[in-house]
Design an enzyme around this catalytic site. Structure first.
Site, short mmCIF file in Angstrom:
data_model
loop_
_atom_site.label_atom_id
_atom_site.label_comp_id
_atom_site.label_asym_id
_atom_site.label_seq_id
_atom_site.Cartn_x
_atom_site.Cartn_y
_atom_site.Cartn_z
N SER A 76 -8.24 9.47 4.54
CA SER A 76 -6.96 10.19 4.61
C SER A 76 -6.13 9.68 5.79
CB SER A 76 -7.21 11.69 4.76
OG SER A 76 -8.03 12.13 3.71
C1 LIG Z 1 -9.90 11.73 0.21
S1 LIG Z 1 -11.57 11.31 -0.08
C2 LIG Z 1 -12.37 11.95 1.36
C3 LIG Z 1 -11.81 11.45 2.66
C4 LIG Z 1 -12.76 11.53 3.82
N1 LIG Z 1 -13.14 12.89 4.14
C5 LIG Z 1 -12.25 10.80 5.03
O1 LIG Z 1 -13.10 10.52 5.89
O2 LIG Z 1 -11.05 10.55 5.18
C6 LIG Z 1 -12.05 12.49 -1.31
C7 LIG Z 1 -13.48 12.35 -1.76
O3 LIG Z 1 -13.82 13.50 -2.52
C8 LIG Z 1 -14.86 13.12 -3.40
N2 LIG Z 1 -15.04 14.13 -4.45
C9 LIG Z 1 -14.28 14.35 -5.56
N3 LIG Z 1 -14.80 15.36 -6.28
C10 LIG Z 1 -15.90 15.81 -5.61
C11 LIG Z 1 -16.84 16.82 -5.87
N4 LIG Z 1 -16.79 17.61 -6.94
N5 LIG Z 1 -17.85 17.00 -4.97
C12 LIG Z 1 -17.93 16.20 -3.88
N6 LIG Z 1 -17.06 15.22 -3.60
C13 LIG Z 1 -16.04 15.02 -4.44
C14 LIG Z 1 -14.39 11.75 -3.92
O4 LIG Z 1 -15.48 10.99 -4.41
C15 LIG Z 1 -13.75 11.16 -2.66
O5 LIG Z 1 -14.62 10.26 -2.01
#
Ligand SMILES: C[S@@+](CC[C@H](N)C(=O)[O-])C[C@H]1O[C@@H](n2cnc3c(N)ncnc32)[C@H](O)[C@@H]1O
Length: 411
Positions: A76
């Site tokens: 992000s």
């Molecule tokens: C924007 S990214 C995370 C950014 C991260 N926290 C960072 O260090 O900037 C969103 C993540 O949410 C995960 N995601 C989507 N659906 C999910 C779910 N049901 N459970 C866990 N993770 C999920 C995706 O695989 C993705 O890697």
């Protein structure tokens, strides 16, 4: 990202520049968060082929895309991460669950909560968790726990949490997130409300939650059991797309909107203007809070320039099954911006007039207030006896109620 000695020197300089910029822009407002951003090497979490400058730009880094080309994972933007860290009110020793992994944000959290705190970061995608694990180890954060699982059920093993920080767009609140939150804990979550995503900091108030902070944001959508993406309707090939969030509106037959958009356009201008570089975030949520079917237009700026929406990515639009009217904006000679509406279809005049009335109401009563009051009622606790919210977003697990205050009362 691999690191030579020269890379390390330029990364240190780029990181210092980024942090100075985040402080100057008012995004970092505490010594603890500043210290975290100064310490965590963001480039070690970025893809190998990304330049140091790009790794330290105040921007999102896409790290994975799905078959349709849309992002499914990212690091992000730093400004948003800083604001979310502040919103979570983290203190040393806190226990934190991060939903959606990648490593960088988990490392920032680990810095803020210190050696007596714990961080568990959970992601549904094993590619993401493998990368996060390796990068966290390389950057000196082996104590951050990384778990591969669907976050719909949270991660009970390390609960209760003082904060659950969700970094993926949610359309609903799975009960596990609240069950695993300490009684005075904070849930920070990018929640989609009629297509408008706000990162809310939620605290408990008797049987429900209230938002004590709200940040306009965008995130990749939730996958897995809780997946509930907006539906997208192509209205003019891929030049003009309508994003629809409401289950009821998704069911409408909107085929005639394509015909409408290919017909004549009417445009009308409100008496409402704003100075340059002035935020009007609350207008979108205000326009979403009326009973007509509602969607958001995404318009290709080059190929459908004739539409001139206020926002080319997500422009508020009022709908009927054969007509559409959406928000527009133009620059006046004195440099201010004027809001207006454009309409198509047999009911364009009435819809456009209605949109102008809504803009005028927002201007009269709400543009200078801090924004709406947002409350979330877990299943079985809605409706409350005392209020009639302007906008109610009912989902499987939770109902969101949005109220606007007018001179001490709520609209
Ligand atoms: C924007 S990214 C995370 C950014 C991260 N926290 C960072 O260090 O900037 C969103 C993540 O949410 C995960 N995601 C989507 N659906 C999910 C779910 N049901 N459970 C866990 N993770 C999920 C995706 O695989 C993705 O890697």
């Amino acid at each position: 990202m691999a690191g030579s000695a020269l890379d390390t020197i330029s990364a240190d300089a780029a990181r210092a520049r980024l942090v100075d910029q985040l402080i100057a822009n008012g995004r970092i407002t505490s010594p603890a968060v500043e210290r975290a951003f100064r310490r965590v090497p963001r480039h070690l979490f970025a893809p190998d082929d990304l330049s140091i400058d790009a790794a330290y730009a105040d921007d999102v880094i896409i790290t994975k895309r799905g078959a349709d080309g849309r992002a499914t994972s990212s690091i992000s933007a730093p400004w948003l991460q800083a604001m979310m860290l502040h919103a979570a009110r983290l203190r040393p020793g806190a226990h934190v669950l991060e939903v959606g992994s990648g490593g960088y944000n988990a490392a920032l959290i680990a810095e803020v909560v210190g050696p007596y705190g714990t961080v568990t970061s959970i992601d549904i995608d094993s590619d993401v968790t493998a990368h996060a694990r390796a990068a966290l180890d390389a950057a000196g954060y082996p104590h951050v726990e990384v778990v591969t699982a669907d976050a719909e059920t949270g991660w009970p093993a390390a609960a209760p949490y003082d904060a659950v920080i969700v970094t993926v767009e949610a359309g609903d609140l799975p009960p596990a997130w609240l069950d695993q939150l300490a009684p005075d804990g904070l849930l920070v979550v990018p929640l989609r409300m009629r297509g408008n995503t706000r990162c809310l900091a939620l605290t408990r108030e008797s049987d429900h939650l209230i938002a004590v902070d709200s940040i306009v944001c965008g995130f990749v959508p939730m996958q897995g059991t809780a997946a509930d993406p907006v539906s997208r309707r192509a209205l003019r090939g891929d030049e003009v797309t309508l994003r629809i969030d409401d289950p009821d509106t998704r069911a409408l037959n909107l085929d005639a909107l394509t015909t409408a958009l290919n017909g004549p356009q009417i445009e009308a201008w409100s008496g409402v203007t704003i100075p340059p570089a002035t935020s009007f975030d609350s207008l979108h949520l205000w326009l979403a809070g009326q009973p007509l079917p509602y969607g958001q237009l995404a318009v290709d700026r080059d190929r459908a320039a004739d539409l001139q929406p206020q926002n080319w990515v997500a422009c508020p639009a009022l709908l009927t099954d054969d007509s559409i009217s959406y928000l527009s904006i133009r620059r006046l000679d004195d440099g201010t911006w004027q809001f207006g509406a454009r309409g198509y279809g047999p009911q364009a005049v009435a819809l456009t007039r209605h949109l102008l009335d809504l803009i005028a109401d927002w201007d009269r009563h709400h543009r200078t207030t801090p924004g709406p009051h947002i409350a979330i009622y877990p299943s079985g606790t809605f409706p409350p006896a005392t209020s009639q919210p302007r906008l109610v977003v009912a989902r499987r697990h939770a109902t969101t109620a949005i109220n606007w205050t007018i001179s001490g009362s709520r609209a």
